[in-house]
Design an enzyme around this catalytic site. Structure first.
Site, PDB file in Angstrom:
ATOM      1  N   ASP A 264       0.853  -1.185   0.000  1.00 20.51           N
ATOM      2  CA  ASP A 264       0.000   0.000   0.000  1.00 20.51           C
ATOM      3  C   ASP A 264       0.897   1.246   0.000  1.00 20.51           C
ATOM      4  OD1 ASP A 264      -2.036   1.854   0.170  1.00 20.51           O
ATOM      5  OD2 ASP A 264      -2.546   1.422   2.256  1.00 20.51           O
TER       6      ASP A 264
ATOM      7  N   ARG B  49       1.814  13.345  10.735  1.00 21.09           N
ATOM      8  CA  ARG B  49       0.540  13.277  10.033  1.00 21.09           C
ATOM      9  C   ARG B  49      -0.005  11.915  10.474  1.00 21.09           C
ATOM     10  NH1 ARG B  49      -1.868   9.356   6.528  1.00 21.09           N
ATOM     11  NH2 ARG B  49      -3.340  10.388   5.182  1.00 21.09           N
TER      12      ARG B  49
ATOM     13  N   GLU C 151     -10.707   3.188  17.068  1.00 21.47           N
ATOM     14  CA  GLU C 151     -11.911   2.364  17.194  1.00 21.47           C
ATOM     15  C   GLU C 151     -11.751   1.508  18.448  1.00 21.47           C
ATOM     16  OE1 GLU C 151     -13.876   1.120  13.016  1.00 21.47           O
ATOM     17  OE2 GLU C 151     -12.181  -0.042  13.712  1.00 21.47           O
TER      18      GLU C 151
ATOM     19  N   GLU D 127      -5.769  12.623   9.856  1.00 19.08           N
ATOM     20  CA  GLU D 127      -6.650  12.309   8.729  1.00 19.08           C
ATOM     21  C   GLU D 127      -7.982  11.811   9.286  1.00 19.08           C
ATOM     22  OE1 GLU D 127      -6.771   9.388   4.818  1.00 19.08           O
ATOM     23  OE2 GLU D 127      -5.957   8.654   6.694  1.00 19.08           O
TER      24      GLU D 127
ATOM     25  N   HIS E 268      -2.553   0.025  11.707  1.00 13.70           N
ATOM     26  CA  HIS E 268      -2.205  -1.324  11.266  1.00 13.70           C
ATOM     27  C   HIS E 268      -0.708  -1.391  11.018  1.00 13.70           C
ATOM     28  CE1 HIS E 268      -3.415   1.349   7.921  1.00 13.70           C
ATOM     29  NE2 HIS E 268      -2.249   0.970   7.427  1.00 13.70           N
TER      30      HIS E 268
ATOM     31  N   ASP F 247      -2.325   8.812  10.384  1.00 13.96           N
ATOM     32  CA  ASP F 247      -3.096   8.098   9.381  1.00 13.96           C
ATOM     33  C   ASP F 247      -4.384   7.520   9.971  1.00 13.96           C
ATOM     34  OD1 ASP F 247      -3.012   6.888   6.631  1.00 13.96           O
ATOM     35  OD2 ASP F 247      -3.100   5.014   7.762  1.00 13.96           O
TER      36      ASP F 247
ATOM     37  N   ASP G  33      -4.143  10.348  -2.303  1.00 17.66           N
ATOM     38  CA  ASP G  33      -5.189   9.344  -2.476  1.00 17.66           C
ATOM     39  C   ASP G  33      -6.142   9.801  -3.580  1.00 17.66           C
ATOM     40  OD1 ASP G  33      -4.331   7.531  -0.504  1.00 17.66           O
ATOM     41  OD2 ASP G  33      -5.207   8.784   1.069  1.00 17.66           O
TER      42      ASP G  33
ATOM     43  N   ASP H  60      -5.003  -4.920  11.422  1.00 19.88           N
ATOM     44  CA  ASP H  60      -5.232  -3.822  12.372  1.00 19.88           C
ATOM     45  C   ASP H  60      -4.560  -4.123  13.711  1.00 19.88           C
ATOM     46  OD1 ASP H  60      -6.831  -2.531  10.543  1.00 19.88           O
ATOM     47  OD2 ASP H  60      -8.740  -3.048  11.512  1.00 19.88           O
TER      48      ASP H  60
HETATM   49  C1  NOJ Z   1      -4.817   6.640   4.399  1.00 23.11           C
HETATM   50  C2  NOJ Z   1      -3.697   6.905   3.466  1.00 23.11           C
HETATM   51  O1  NOJ Z   1      -3.776   8.246   3.041  1.00 23.11           O
HETATM   52  C3  NOJ Z   1      -3.829   5.919   2.330  1.00 23.11           C
HETATM   53  O2  NOJ Z   1      -2.928   6.207   1.308  1.00 23.11           O
HETATM   54  C4  NOJ Z   1      -3.632   4.531   2.872  1.00 23.11           C
HETATM   55  O3  NOJ Z   1      -3.887   3.590   1.856  1.00 23.11           O
HETATM   56  C5  NOJ Z   1      -4.566   4.254   4.041  1.00 23.11           C
HETATM   57  N1  NOJ Z   1      -4.652   5.334   4.963  1.00 23.11           N
HETATM   58  C6  NOJ Z   1      -4.130   3.031   4.806  1.00 23.11           C
HETATM   59  O4  NOJ Z   1      -2.964   3.328   5.558  1.00 23.11           O
END
Ligand code: NOJ
Ligand code: CA
Length: 549
Positions: free
Chosen positions: A65, A202, A211, A240, A108, A204, A308, A174
């Site tokens: 990712d 930042r 949760e 975020e 995670h 995430d 994203d 997670d």
């Molecule tokens: C938010 C991130 O901006 C995104 O790029 C990522 O795939 C997910 N969180 C999972 O970490």
């Protein structure tokens, strides 16, 4: 005293710039960006006016990712250098007066993280409780964040035969942040990066991170903020949280402001794009008026695009399709039926007037701007690359075939060359540095004007009646100083009359982006001629003010 009243609030008026080391600049010629390359481009970023870098995850990771699947929180991916290179980069950035925030991705880990290996091998061992496990597949209808690839949030683990939860890809189990030991480990990770020079994080996926079934969600965030502030009073967390405003307020810690320091304004961003699609300032005006009042120790991060998809999930379906129809007509430009995998210039067909108006508008909104690398030169998405990777292509420095990247390298970075119109030959830093009319030159002027206008970060907002649906006029007032922004989202010019109250006689009106233009106010009435797709930033300067203008 409240935690939010402590510390130096440098971030209130910072200019953030998000980049991924991997795609920024390759220094050793292996085709992958690295810390040495980044360190060698800090002067470019300082000249642009950036005051805080936000580094996307650069840690060891299988990159399922794009690095948001971390296998070691205390290292640097060997493709980008090592910790010593990171520290060298920090030293150079600090020398240029720049601060640094790094991504804290602790909802995670990667499934390659040693914690997960230990957890799946020995459920009753030391790391057994680090993840969310179940013996049977739980009856859980929670939608996965990546519904094109995953059909749920539980997968069977081949090693243990048990089921583990994953909000994102299955390679991203997670963490069980209810466990005290996990929380302690997260604090150590933060402590480490602060110690080697980060000024904050930042954070995430915050809503998923906290949760909790025990109603302790916000305790956790508050304790993270406490841990951060104890280690460095001026450090901050930019979270975020893509949720409606009333819920975002809770993530700031309500009026105490003792949880996240800053949050991205996702609601405002989606309203901005709906306004762009409609050429009507209404949605953005409503969003601005609906923003909850924040404690002085909090701030909004305003952005046009990020790494994203442009998520439109907070719009109604009909509104979302208005934006899709206007800016992402092809199915391949959309993802998960909720977002657009394009950059702004692609969406606006590179119309220079509209693009400049968009950035002028975005940076004038109360808060601090967050740029995504390449926005300053109008980098376009590469539509030949599927999914979010389309907006994560290498920075284009020169007009050569790979725009300054070596031809070798991982397929991920250089496989698909950008097409006609988007190629380095047409869009690159070096050409724009030599051109006073370039987007880069414009962005520099805009950022300089933002930095000389603390009213934008600190001031009190009034949205004015501009008399036209397509025009947004807003005023930000701080200690008797006034900043005024007027933007025309439509193609045709407009005459605008604004009534400004509370001004001294003989107040001069100075245009910040066009310093040669000055006018006088006539008894509080200001008449302006706005071209189609244009914006004005004005400073109202009472006679005798010592403000440099
Ligand atoms: C938010 C991130 O901006 C995104 O790029 C990522 O795939 C997910 N969180 C999972 O970490
Ligand atoms: Ca390299």
């Amino acid at each position: 005293m409240r935690i939010s009243d402590t510390g130096d609030r440098w971030w209130k008026t910072a200019v953030f710039y998000n980049l991924d080391v991997k795609t920024f600049l390759d220094w050793n010629g292996d085709g992958i960006g690295d810390f040495e390359g980044l360190a060698n481009r800090l002067d470019y970023l300082a000249d642009l006016g950036v005051t805080c870098l936000w580094l996307a995850p650069f840690y060891p990771s299988p990159r399922e990712d794009n690095g948001y699947d971390i296998s070691d929180y205390y290292g640097v991916h060997p493709d980008y250098g090592h910790l010593g290179d990171f520290v060298e980069f920090v030293r150079t950035a600090k020398d240029r007066g720049m601060r640094i925030i790094v991504d804290l991705v602790v909802n995670h880990t990667s499934d390659q993280h040693p914690w997960f290996t230990a957890s799946r091998e020995d459920p009753s061992g030391e790391y057994g409780e680090f993840y969310r496990w179940a013996d049977e597949r739980p009856d859980d209808a929670t939608a996965n964040m990546f519904p094109d690839v995953e059909d749920g949030v539980w997968s069977e683990d081949e090693v243990s035969g048990r089921f583990y939860r994953h909000t994102f890809y299955r390679q991203q189990p997670d963490l069980n942040t209810d466990a005290e030991r996990v929380r302690e480990e997260i604090e150590k990770v933060m402590g480490f990066w602060l110690q080697v020079g980060a000024d904050g994080f930042r954070v995430d996926a915050v809503p998923y991170l906290i949760e909790s079934e025990q109603g302790r969600e916000h305790d956790f965030l508050r304790s993270l903020r406490g841990a951060l502030t104890r280690r460095r009073g001026s450090a901050m967390m930019l979270g975020e949280v893509n949720l409606p405003y009333d819920e975002q307020l809770e993530f700031f810690g309500g009026e105490d402001g003792d949880e996240l320091t800053m949050q991205f304004d996702f609601v405002g961003n989606q309203a901005l794009w709906l306004s762009m699609a409609r050429q009507n300032a209404g949605p953005l005006r409503e969003a601005l008026l609906a923003r909850p009042e924040l404690a002085t120790g909090n701030q909004w991060g305003n952005f046009v695009r990020n790494h994203d998809e442009l998520t439109l999930d907070q719009l109604t379906e009909a509104e979302r399709y208005e934006v899709f129809d206007a800016f992402a007509p092809e199915a391949s430009q959309r993802i998960h039926d909720r977002g657009i995998v394009r950059r702004a210039p692609g969406m606006l067909e590179s119309d220079p007037r509209r693009l400049r108006m968009l950035y002028s508008l975005a940076y004038s909104l109360p808060g601090a701007p967050v740029l995504y690398y390449g926005e300053e030169i109008g980098l376009i998405e590469n539509g030949a690359i599927p999914g979010r990777s389309a907006v994560r292509t290498p920075m284009q420095w020169t007009d050569g075939e790979h725009g300054g990247f070596a031809p070798a390298g991982t397929p991920e970075i250089v496989a698909e060359q950008p097409g006609e119109g988007a190629a380095p030959a047409q869009i690159n830093v070096s050409a724009q540095l030599r051109d006073e009319d370039s987007l880069l030159a414009f962005q520099r002027r805009l950022i300089a004007a933002y930095r000389s206008s603390p009213e934008i970060g600190w001031g009190e907002l009034t949205v004015l009646d501009a008399g036209h649906d397509c025009v947004l006029a807003h005023r930000l007032r701080l200690d008797g100083a006034d900043f005024l922004a007027v933007h025309n989202l439509a193609a045709h010019g407009r005459s605008v009359e604004l009534a400004l109250d509370g001004l001294a006689d003989e107040t001069a009106v100075v245009s910040l982006l066009d310093p040669a233009s000055r006018s006088e106010l006539d008894g509080g009435n200001l008449s302006l001629e706005l071209d189609g797709y244009s914006g004005l930033w004005l400073r109202l300067v009472p006679q005798g003010s010592r403000r440099l203008h």
